[in-house]
Design a protein around this motif. Sequence first.
Motif, mmCIF file in Angstrom:
data_model
loop_
_atom_site.group_PDB
_atom_site.id
_atom_site.type_symbol
_atom_site.label_atom_id
_atom_site.label_comp_id
_atom_site.label_asym_id
_atom_site.label_seq_id
_atom_site.Cartn_x
_atom_site.Cartn_y
_atom_site.Cartn_z
ATOM 1 N N VAL A 55 0.845 -1.203 0.000
ATOM 2 C CA VAL A 55 0.000 0.000 0.000
ATOM 3 C C VAL A 55 0.879 1.252 0.000
ATOM 4 C CG1 VAL A 55 -1.787 1.270 1.249
ATOM 5 C CG2 VAL A 55 -1.867 -1.222 1.198
ATOM 6 N N CYS A 59 0.991 5.425 -1.421
ATOM 7 C CA CYS A 59 1.118 6.630 -0.582
ATOM 8 C C CYS A 59 2.340 7.444 -1.012
ATOM 9 C CB CYS A 59 1.246 6.260 0.890
ATOM 10 S SG CYS A 59 0.120 4.954 1.443
ATOM 11 N N CYS A 62 2.610 10.958 -2.726
ATOM 12 C CA CYS A 62 2.627 12.223 -1.976
ATOM 13 C C CYS A 62 3.588 12.183 -0.797
ATOM 14 C CB CYS A 62 1.230 12.557 -1.474
ATOM 15 S SG CYS A 62 0.063 12.849 -2.823
ATOM 16 N N HIS A 63 3.618 11.053 -0.068
ATOM 17 C CA HIS A 63 4.421 11.005 1.175
ATOM 18 C C HIS A 63 5.857 10.561 0.919
ATOM 19 C CE1 HIS A 63 1.135 11.920 3.952
ATOM 20 N NE2 HIS A 63 0.374 11.177 3.188
ATOM 21 N N LEU A 77 5.876 10.329 6.897
ATOM 22 C CA LEU A 77 5.271 9.300 7.746
ATOM 23 C C LEU A 77 6.368 8.394 8.309
ATOM 24 C CD1 LEU A 77 2.179 8.376 5.510
ATOM 25 C CD2 LEU A 77 2.285 10.028 7.382
ATOM 26 N N TYR A 84 0.099 6.922 17.077
ATOM 27 C CA TYR A 84 -0.297 8.254 16.608
ATOM 28 C C TYR A 84 -0.883 8.173 15.203
ATOM 29 C CZ TYR A 84 0.037 12.832 14.500
ATOM 30 O OH TYR A 84 -0.270 13.974 13.815
ATOM 31 N N LEU A 85 -0.223 7.412 14.314
ATOM 32 C CA LEU A 85 -0.714 7.327 12.928
ATOM 33 C C LEU A 85 -2.093 6.681 12.869
ATOM 34 C CD1 LEU A 85 2.415 6.360 10.786
ATOM 35 C CD2 LEU A 85 1.246 8.559 10.935
ATOM 36 N N PHE A 92 -9.252 11.188 10.302
ATOM 37 C CA PHE A 92 -9.629 11.489 8.905
ATOM 38 C C PHE A 92 -10.933 10.781 8.569
ATOM 39 C CE2 PHE A 92 -4.980 12.293 7.921
ATOM 40 C CZ PHE A 92 -5.146 13.594 7.491
ATOM 41 N N ARG A 97 -10.593 15.369 11.189
ATOM 42 C CA ARG A 97 -9.487 15.990 10.483
ATOM 43 C C ARG A 97 -9.848 15.908 9.017
ATOM 44 N NH1 ARG A 97 -3.050 14.463 11.043
ATOM 45 N NH2 ARG A 97 -2.467 16.050 9.529
ATOM 46 N N PHE A 101 -8.926 14.051 -0.058
ATOM 47 C CA PHE A 101 -8.275 12.896 -0.660
ATOM 48 C C PHE A 101 -8.007 11.817 0.390
ATOM 49 C CE2 PHE A 101 -4.822 10.306 -2.063
ATOM 50 C CZ PHE A 101 -5.283 9.936 -3.317
ATOM 51 N N MET A 102 -7.431 12.234 1.540
ATOM 52 C CA MET A 102 -7.101 11.267 2.588
ATOM 53 C C MET A 102 -8.354 10.555 3.095
ATOM 54 S SD MET A 102 -3.847 11.148 3.005
ATOM 55 C CE MET A 102 -4.212 9.942 4.215
ATOM 56 N N LEU A 105 -9.509 7.828 0.692
ATOM 57 C CA LEU A 105 -8.505 6.765 0.677
ATOM 58 C C LEU A 105 -8.664 5.868 1.901
ATOM 59 C CD1 LEU A 105 -6.000 5.938 -0.872
ATOM 60 C CD2 LEU A 105 -4.679 7.522 0.517
ATOM 61 N N TYR A 172 4.658 21.920 6.241
ATOM 62 C CA TYR A 172 3.604 21.183 6.950
ATOM 63 C C TYR A 172 3.586 21.586 8.428
ATOM 64 C CZ TYR A 172 1.075 17.460 9.259
ATOM 65 O OH TYR A 172 0.191 16.774 10.057
HETATM 66 C C1 HEC Z 1 -2.622 12.975 -3.098
HETATM 67 C C2 HEC Z 1 -1.621 13.065 -2.047
HETATM 68 C C3 HEC Z 1 -1.668 12.056 -0.903
HETATM 69 C C4 HEC Z 1 -1.641 10.662 -0.988
HETATM 70 C C5 HEC Z 1 -1.570 9.770 -2.227
HETATM 71 C C6 HEC Z 1 -1.628 10.193 0.384
HETATM 72 N N1 HEC Z 1 -1.636 11.253 1.259
HETATM 73 FE FE1 HEC Z 1 -1.619 11.146 3.293
HETATM 74 N N2 HEC Z 1 -1.633 13.187 3.413
HETATM 75 C C7 HEC Z 1 -1.650 14.049 2.349
HETATM 76 C C8 HEC Z 1 -1.676 15.429 2.843
HETATM 77 C C9 HEC Z 1 -1.689 16.686 1.983
HETATM 78 C C10 HEC Z 1 -1.685 15.337 4.256
HETATM 79 C C11 HEC Z 1 -1.749 16.499 5.256
HETATM 80 C C12 HEC Z 1 -3.188 16.782 5.514
HETATM 81 C C13 HEC Z 1 -3.421 17.894 6.496
HETATM 82 O O1 HEC Z 1 -2.854 17.913 7.593
HETATM 83 O O2 HEC Z 1 -4.191 18.771 6.153
HETATM 84 C C14 HEC Z 1 -1.647 13.921 4.574
HETATM 85 C C15 HEC Z 1 -1.616 13.439 5.878
HETATM 86 C C16 HEC Z 1 -1.534 12.092 6.222
HETATM 87 C C17 HEC Z 1 -1.434 11.598 7.585
HETATM 88 C C18 HEC Z 1 -1.323 12.414 8.859
HETATM 89 C C19 HEC Z 1 0.168 12.550 9.201
HETATM 90 C C20 HEC Z 1 0.486 13.350 10.437
HETATM 91 O O3 HEC Z 1 1.672 13.597 10.679
HETATM 92 O O4 HEC Z 1 -0.425 13.731 11.172
HETATM 93 C C21 HEC Z 1 -1.410 10.233 7.499
HETATM 94 C C22 HEC Z 1 -1.327 9.248 8.652
HETATM 95 C C23 HEC Z 1 -1.470 9.879 6.088
HETATM 96 N N3 HEC Z 1 -1.541 11.034 5.332
HETATM 97 C C24 HEC Z 1 -1.454 8.589 5.602
HETATM 98 C C25 HEC Z 1 -1.473 8.254 4.239
HETATM 99 C C26 HEC Z 1 -1.464 6.886 3.754
HETATM 100 C C27 HEC Z 1 -1.396 5.654 4.648
HETATM 101 C C28 HEC Z 1 -1.499 6.965 2.388
HETATM 102 C C29 HEC Z 1 -1.510 5.814 1.396
HETATM 103 C C30 HEC Z 1 -2.516 4.757 1.633
HETATM 104 C C31 HEC Z 1 -1.563 8.372 2.028
HETATM 105 N N4 HEC Z 1 -1.537 9.125 3.178
HETATM 106 C C32 HEC Z 1 -1.604 8.846 0.733
HETATM 107 C C33 HEC Z 1 -1.630 13.707 1.014
HETATM 108 C C34 HEC Z 1 -1.656 12.404 0.510
#
Ligand code: HEC
Length: 215
Positions: A55, A59, A62-63, A77, A84-85, A92, A97, A101-102, A105, A172
């Motif tokens: 998976v 992610c 973006c991450h 991440l 925490y995660l 979400f 929160r 997109f999140m 997903l 961020y």
């Molecule tokens: C299209 C871009 C994108 C994708 C793909 C994406 N994320 Fe994110 N994610 C973000 C953004 C932007 C934030 C910050 C959101 C905010 O705080 O407003 C975020 C925040 C998070 C956070 C919170 C982190 C923290 O420090 O609090 C987690 C957990 C997370 N994502 C998990 C995932 C996981 C697991 C996947 C894959 C299954 C994923 N994301 C895929 C854009 C994405």
Amino acid sequence: MALLAALAGVCLAAPTAAQPMPARKLVPVDLPLRLKEVESDPRLGANVIRTGRQVAAFCAHCHGEGGNSLKPDVPNLAGQNPEYLIEQLRQFAEGRRRNEFMEGLIKAMSADEKVGIVMFFANEKVAHKPAANAALAARGRDYYNKVCFQCHGQDGHGNEHFARIAGQQPVYLRNTLQHYRDGTSARVNPIMSGITRPMSEADLDAVVAYVSSMQ
Ligand code: HEC
Ligand code: HEC
């Protein structure tokens, strides 16, 4: 493997915000409990982490690879505490929160995909970025050592109750702290809003310079 199944057709291309994952009805699972179960069983853990790694490739759009984000406004991440995660994934999903997109997903992910992904990222190392402005970071360190260390730890690694913030992406961090202080996002936390209320713009800049350069 709900998300992997849902992604099979779509995830080779970079996702866009306009392309949320389909929501599915999943049986509610106590995620913190499931995380503990998986953590205490090495064989099960290895399987679940393998799913998480698959998976994570998605992610990474973006991450970043292994959860080291290359976008300053998208959080790392890597090295983040799994408890925490898991809590953030829950926030979400429940709309406490908001990120369109999140949310889509996470609703498409099964419990073990969530547990696997957080365990996978927790084991990855955070890439170190030295401070661009050493004087600013030194001021931030003084502030950090008076206030932030109490919960996030002297080294910024947090623990099972508090986020790791060391090495986090600077934009961020800045946005997140400002949202807590000004109450400008759905993410509300009484502790962090109390902590940030007395902070000036200069305090925020200094703390961000220091925290993003911590190892
Ligand atoms: C299209 C871009 C994108 C994708 C793909 C994406 N994320 Fe994110 N994610 C973000 C953004 C932007 C934030 C910050 C959101 C905010 O705080 O407003 C975020 C925040 C998070 C956070 C919170 C982190 C923290 O420090 O609090 C987690 C957990 C997370 N994502 C998990 C995932 C996981 C697991 C996947 C894959 C299954 C994923 N994301 C895929 C854009 C994405
Ligand atoms: C009394 C405990 C406490 C102190 C002191 C504290 N924090 Fe926090 N911090 C928290 C909690 C609890 C959360 C999780 C809030 C949530 O779920 O939104 C958090 C979350 C954060 C986040 C979001 C992490 C992420 O990945 O999105 C950042 C950034 C942060 N804190 C920075 C700081 C800084 C900088 C200071 C010092 C100026 C500080 N904190 C002091 C308790 C604390």
